[in-house]
Design a protein around this motif. Structure first.
Motif, mmCIF file in Angstrom:
data_model
loop_
_atom_site.group_PDB
_atom_site.id
_atom_site.type_symbol
_atom_site.label_atom_id
_atom_site.label_comp_id
_atom_site.label_asym_id
_atom_site.label_seq_id
_atom_site.Cartn_x
_atom_site.Cartn_y
_atom_site.Cartn_z
ATOM 1 N N PHE A 127 0.939 -0.922 -0.030
ATOM 2 C CA PHE A 127 0.016 0.083 0.039
ATOM 3 C C PHE A 127 0.904 1.182 -0.125
ATOM 4 O O PHE A 127 1.732 1.489 0.728
ATOM 5 N N CYS A 137 -5.104 2.512 4.773
ATOM 6 C CA CYS A 137 -4.379 3.245 5.646
ATOM 7 C C CYS A 137 -5.231 2.629 7.149
ATOM 8 O O CYS A 137 -4.796 2.306 8.012
ATOM 9 N N ALA A 163 0.795 -7.105 4.672
ATOM 10 C CA ALA A 163 0.958 -5.815 3.661
ATOM 11 C C ALA A 163 2.333 -5.092 4.276
ATOM 12 O O ALA A 163 2.577 -5.243 5.307
ATOM 13 N N SER A 183 3.448 -1.356 4.052
ATOM 14 C CA SER A 183 2.529 0.037 4.009
ATOM 15 C C SER A 183 3.148 1.373 4.318
ATOM 16 O O SER A 183 3.888 1.082 5.334
ATOM 17 N N SER A 192 2.024 3.644 5.485
ATOM 18 C CA SER A 192 1.167 4.482 6.371
ATOM 19 C C SER A 192 1.873 4.229 7.643
ATOM 20 O O SER A 192 3.019 4.399 7.927
ATOM 21 N N GLN A 217 -5.672 -2.407 9.111
ATOM 22 C CA GLN A 217 -5.920 -2.478 7.798
ATOM 23 C C GLN A 217 -7.062 -3.524 7.103
ATOM 24 O O GLN A 217 -7.147 -3.835 6.199
ATOM 25 N N THR A 244 0.487 -5.951 9.240
ATOM 26 C CA THR A 244 1.037 -4.713 8.568
ATOM 27 C C THR A 244 2.565 -4.537 8.895
ATOM 28 O O THR A 244 3.026 -4.736 9.999
ATOM 29 N N ALA A 269 8.302 0.244 -0.230
ATOM 30 C CA ALA A 269 7.017 -0.234 -0.568
ATOM 31 C C ALA A 269 7.557 -0.900 -2.037
ATOM 32 O O ALA A 269 7.198 -1.770 -2.329
#
Ligand code: SF4
Lengths: 465, 201
Positions: free
Chosen positions: A343, A410, A424, A426, A428, A436, A442, A450
């Motif tokens: 993400f 997020c 993931a 991420s 964020s 998430q 996460t 990423a």
């Protein structure tokens, strides 16, 4: 004794002070979104109170909004009700709003700076903990709850107890491939998620001075992840250059008056902070999290720690729990951790510079088998800007999905969620259990990490390609 | 807001640190536009686990939560406070709390009692050795009574005063509207305004 930056901003906003009571602070800018405001507007209505300063208030839709088919009615009826409620409330009370489909819609912390509304020396609040983002401009900016949202709507002030002050000094040159995100993730791992509680933090030093506004916002954004009330940075030429010409930046003589004031906003050389933390930028490396809070992180070159590595019994049991939730074995090299989803987005890393950086890594490459990547610009304008630079095509050619602006994965309030057990990487700011999507796992990473992870399928940096 | 003086109720030992607001109530439960009904989302991810403390019949009717350190960190969602209150909690005891959570609690009328971590451990032991035992929280004297022990807790004077009197913050502030107006009259004219709206076209 000299004053700190936060002292200066605080003192210039005190409306009333009385012994044994919190100071009453004036609020210069109040940002509103759909999740934390409905009950506040209801409160106003019940008490028959207007919004005191609609001209210091701005609303947008971001948390609940879809990132596909944004002009169709929102499919989830409860999300739709919340967004419709914001629209109704804003219109009824005369609050400016930027709704889906509007070029200025986007994550609330991205649009404030983008419109030039976020300026040095202001007090900025929003019913959202990542309001600390705006501190990158030298504003005193912090998140508030819904009762406080109502308080600000009704009075344009907020009673606040004065926090202590902390300086985080970051000096030296960042090694290649190390970003603002790595600085703040390293800091949180060092001081712990509670390390900033009760403090307004000022980030300073040569490394901070050399960062772009985007990088500075990334760091201030995550202040709340180590418990700080707010994060701030002294405004400088980089800040002024970013603001100049933005829609709401002052112009002409006003600009000169503003800049003259902004230049007084720094911590005096003899100011004393209640606490100082030092970080040597030259020692930093890409940093990623392994656990379920943002303090549970290690260098990308490291391995998943074992609970026994933690002396403190609270940390040890937290690590045990996190390893189970994350389904990780102690000793596994971080680089061997395989992800399902990448993400790229959020108010931490969803600005144009983040997209450019990721695109430069992905360009001409193909996404790893079995990996999906969501690219979600932080605002509609970031999306337009990226498209004008052809970044959307880079992402699409790579095999990523190019979405409309919003909070998206997020926090997974809209359909962009991890499935149970999915993992993931991420960009964020929160790796909390289920953040998430229920059962989702996460790993917090920087934009270049990423991108490299999407190419290799395991946590990676561009240097691994 | 209702006045709070003392409260006696069943103590619930929640042995976990860093229970962030996403754990107290996940984002998918935040979509209501009212202040009620959030109890269904309280600790949602754990409610299917029969071992979870609120799933044990002795603790289920609890109203005093004894939490681990750094309870309520993370997001600003006041829904976390409402979810606890909607479920029936009146007091949360712990050693460290997220700042925004603590201030939201004060506004909404949930008492946050801060005690040293060793007192939390003792309260956990007492609540676990006799499931369903009632504690008494006395806001006036800032004490928690558990079995035959009395522990003091901390809460700042101003919040305590507001909770004891059940005062509405907005009403209090509006008593000083003259000072707000005076402040506004001195704000520099170049400060940004959201209206009239300007955009980049
Ligand atoms: S992008 Fe994430 S952190 Fe930022 S405001 Fe949205 S939900 Fe909150």
């Amino acid at each position: 004794m000299g004053k700190t930056l936060s002292d200066k901003v605080w003192e210039s906003h005190v409306v009333r002070t009385a012994p044994g009571e919190p100071d009453l602070l004036y609020i210069d800018l109040h940002l509103v979104h759909e999740v934390t405001s409905p009950q506040a507007f209801d409160g106003l209505r019940l008490a028959d109170r207007p919004v005191r300063r609609t001209d210091l208030t701005l609303a947008t839709e971001d948390h609940n909004t879809p990132t596909l088919n944004i002009l169709a009615p929102i499919a989830d009826p409860v999300s739709k009700l919340q967004v419709d409620t914001l629209r109704r409330n804003a219109d009824e009370f005369g609050v400016r709003r930027h709704s889906l489909g509007d070029k200025d819609q986007g994550v609330v912390h991205i649009i404030g700076p983008q419109l030039g509304l976020t300026q040095p020396g202001l007090t900025v609040v929003c019913g959202d903990s990542h309001t600390s983002t705006h501190g990158a401009f030298g504003a005193l900016a912090f998140g508030i709850g819904t009762s406080e949202v109502e308080h600000v709507l009704a009075t344009q002030t907020l009673p606040q107890a004065r926090p202590r002050t902390m300086a985080v000094n970051v000096n030296g040159e960042l090694p290649e491939g190390v970003t603002a995100k790595d600085i703040v993730l390293t800091l949180i791992a060092k001081v712990g998620t509670g390390g900033g509680q009760g403090y307004v933090v000022e980030y300073r030093g040569t490394t901070i001075e050399n960062l772009s506004m985007e990088g500075r916002m990334t760091i201030c954004n995550m202040s709340i992840e180590w418990g700080a009330k707010a994060g701030m940075m002294a405004p400088d030429e980089t800040t002024f250059a970013y603001l100049k010409g933005r829609p709401h930046a002052p112009e002409g003589a006003d600009w000169d008056a503003a800049v003259a004031y902004w230049k007084t906003l720094y911590s005096d050389s003899d100011a004393v902070f209640d606490r100082e933390v030092n970080i040597d930028a030259a020692t930093l490396t890409p940093f990623v999290t392994w656990g379920t809070n943002p303090g549970q992180g290690v260098p990308l070159g490291g391995a998943v720690p074992a609970p026994e590595d933690f002396a403190d019994p609270v940390d040890r049991s937290a690590a045990e729990r996190a390893l189970t939730y994350m389904d990780l074995r102690a000793g596994t090299p971080m680089r061997e951790i395989r992800v399902d989803t990448v993400f790229l987005g959020s108010c931490t890393n969803g600005r144009i510079e983040d997209l450019r950086l990721a695109a430069s890594v992905l360009q001409g490459k193909k996404i790893a088998d079995g990996v999906r990547m969501l690219v979600v610009p932080g605002s509609a304008r970031v999306r337009l800007q990226a498209e004008s630079e052809g970044l959307d095509q880079v992402f699409l050619d790579f095999g990523a999905e190019w979405r409309a602006a919003g909070c998206s994965m997020c926090l997974g309030m809209n359909p962009d969620q991890l499935a149970p057990g999915e993992r993931a990487a991420s960009t964020s700011n929160r790796n909390f259990e289920g953040r998430q999507g229920k059962g989702g796992r996460t790993h917090l990473v920087s934009p270049p990490v990423a991108a490299a992870t999407a190419i290799r399928g395991t946590l990676s940096s561009p240097a691994d390609l | 807001m209702d006045k709070f003086s003392t409260h006696t109720g069943i103590a619930v030992p929640l042995r976990a640190s860093n229970v962030d607001t996403d754990q107290i109530i996940p984002a998918v439960y935040l979509k209501r536009v009212t202040r009620t009904g959030f109890e269904d989302g309280l600790f949602a991810a754990w409610r299917n686990d029969p071992e979870f403390v609120l799933n044990q019949s002795a603790y289920a009717p609890g109203s005093i939560l004894v939490a681990g350190p750094d309870f309520g960190t993370g997001s600003s969602r006041e829904h976390a406070v409402w979810a606890l209150q909607n479920y029936g909690f009146k007091v949360v005891i712990g050693s460290r709390f997220g700042d925004i959570f603590r201030s939201n609690s004060g506004k909404a009328g949930l008492v946050i009692a801060v005690v040293p971590q060793d007192v939390v451990e003792k309260l956990w032991e007492i609540a676990e050795s006799e499931p369903g035992i009632e504690f008494t929280v006395d806001l006036h004297h800032r004490t928690v009574e558990a079995a035959d022990n009395v522990f003091s807790f901390e809460i700042d004077d101003y919040t305590r005063h507001r909770l004891l009197e059940g005062l509405d913050d907005i009403g209090l502030t509006l008593q000083h509207v003259d000072l707000i107006e005076e402040y506004e009259s001195k704000r520099p004219s170049w400060l940004p305004r959201t209206l009239p709206a300007k955009t980049a076209g």
